[in-house]
Design an enzyme around this catalytic site. Sequence first.
Site, PDB file in Angstrom:
ATOM      1  N   ASP A 167      26.242 -35.533   8.883  1.00 57.56           N
ATOM      2  CA  ASP A 167      26.189 -36.939   8.496  1.00 57.56           C
ATOM      3  C   ASP A 167      27.624 -37.456   8.618  1.00 57.56           C
ATOM      4  O   ASP A 167      28.571 -36.668   8.761  1.00 57.56           O
ATOM      5  CB  ASP A 167      25.694 -36.999   7.039  1.00 57.56           C
ATOM      6  CG  ASP A 167      25.999 -38.322   6.375  1.00 57.56           C
ATOM      7  OD1 ASP A 167      25.564 -39.353   6.912  1.00 57.56           O
ATOM      8  OD2 ASP A 167      26.706 -38.322   5.333  1.00 57.56           O
TER       9      ASP A 167
ATOM     10  N   ASP B 273      29.278 -41.048   7.041  1.00 62.07           N
ATOM     11  CA  ASP B 273      29.862 -41.711   5.866  1.00 62.07           C
ATOM     12  C   ASP B 273      29.620 -40.883   4.603  1.00 62.07           C
ATOM     13  O   ASP B 273      28.483 -40.577   4.279  1.00 62.07           O
ATOM     14  CB  ASP B 273      29.255 -43.110   5.697  1.00 62.07           C
ATOM     15  CG  ASP B 273      29.729 -44.063   6.800  1.00 62.07           C
ATOM     16  OD1 ASP B 273      28.912 -44.847   7.289  1.00 62.07           O
ATOM     17  OD2 ASP B 273      30.912 -43.986   7.187  1.00 62.07           O
TER      18      ASP B 273
HETATM   19  C1  XBP Z   1      26.052 -44.588   5.540  1.00 58.40           C
HETATM   20  C2  XBP Z   1      25.343 -45.885   5.530  1.00 58.40           C
HETATM   21  C3  XBP Z   1      25.876 -47.001   6.373  1.00 58.40           C
HETATM   22  C4  XBP Z   1      27.268 -47.406   5.879  1.00 58.40           C
HETATM   23  C5  XBP Z   1      27.687 -48.760   6.409  1.00 58.40           C
HETATM   24  O1  XBP Z   1      25.551 -43.878   6.641  1.00 58.40           O
HETATM   25  O2  XBP Z   1      24.334 -46.026   4.844  1.00 58.40           O
HETATM   26  O3  XBP Z   1      25.005 -48.100   6.222  1.00 58.40           O
HETATM   27  O4  XBP Z   1      27.232 -47.533   4.459  1.00 58.40           O
HETATM   28  O5  XBP Z   1      27.657 -48.734   7.832  1.00 58.40           O
HETATM   29  P1  XBP Z   1      25.585 -42.236   6.669  1.00 58.40           P
HETATM   30  P2  XBP Z   1      26.889 -49.901   8.624  1.00 58.40           P
HETATM   31  O6  XBP Z   1      25.889 -41.710   5.280  1.00 58.40           O
HETATM   32  O7  XBP Z   1      24.201 -41.849   7.169  1.00 58.40           O
HETATM   33  O8  XBP Z   1      26.681 -41.910   7.647  1.00 58.40           O
HETATM   34  O9  XBP Z   1      27.376 -51.221   8.055  1.00 58.40           O
HETATM   35  O10 XBP Z   1      27.291 -49.716  10.068  1.00 58.40           O
HETATM   36  O11 XBP Z   1      25.429 -49.651   8.367  1.00 58.40           O
HETATM   37 MG    MG Z   2      26.392 -40.172   4.113  1.00 58.23          MG
END
Ligand code: XBP
Ligand code: MG
Length: 265
Positions: A8, A10
């Site tokens: 993953d 973020d």
């Molecule tokens: C994290 C998310 C994303 C980010 C914001 O994704 O939920 O929505 O918060 O990015 P992950 P965007 O943990 O699956 O990496 O504004 O591009 O959605």
């Molecule tokens: Mg994440």
Amino acid sequence: MLEALIFDVDGTVAETEGLHRRAFNLAFERHGVAVRWSEKEYRRLLRVHGGKERIARSLGEHEEPRPMAEIAAIHATKTRIYDELLRSEGVPWRPGVQRLMSEARRIGLRLALATTTSEANLDPLFEPVLGPDWRARFDAVVAGDAVARKKPAPDAYLAALERLALAPREALAFEDSRAGVEAACAAGLPVVAAPSRWLAGDDLSMADLVVEHFGDAGVLWDERHPALARRWLSARELVAWHERRFAGASDHPRESRRFRCPPAA
Ligand code: XBP
Ligand code: MG
């Protein structure tokens, strides 16, 4: 046999949500939207996956629903601002992630990303650490709108498995949030979870291994797992742990814990 590590982004690779929050608020300002997300409000809104969906949910709570085209325009501004913030300020990767990725490739494992974050958010996070050709190290990159349903739906992980041509138990997912663990779990993958700051307190009990982080030289790893007690968690240890835990598992390792994983919808 473990063949690939699927990360993953973020919260797992780096604690990026603080920069995301600032980018959302600056985009609202630029678009004349009278909403600002406090840290507390953003933690609540992180339960909504996907930036456009999160904007739509929040604005819908304060005013008449806006057309999706306008939500998309605000989100496009946010993504540009996030890129500027990330490239100018940078964000440290979490302990052990870069080390695990290079160790994995050295012992012949493949790498992939399965993330809800927009595709455009990846270069500013990966280029400074892995270089401009960072994508060459990943056999599959599944991001944002590449799939129909965002986490906790399994779509991103199912798409990554398809591009890797692997069965679920041949891969290992790395996640930071309950929704991410649910997504990987529902896709049938074993999951290692390292809770992130923004989603601390999430129930990660569906994960097969929960650690504070993966450790690094000088960054002691969480010793809650004496069987794996080390200064850090290595790729070789993960292969051995995976072999012990899932060798001979059916195509649906969930059998051992089907009651903990939501079925792949
Ligand atoms: C994290 C998310 C994303 C980010 C914001 O994704 O939920 O929505 O918060 O990015 P992950 P965007 O943990 O699956 O990496 O504004 O591009 O959605
Ligand atoms: Mg994440």
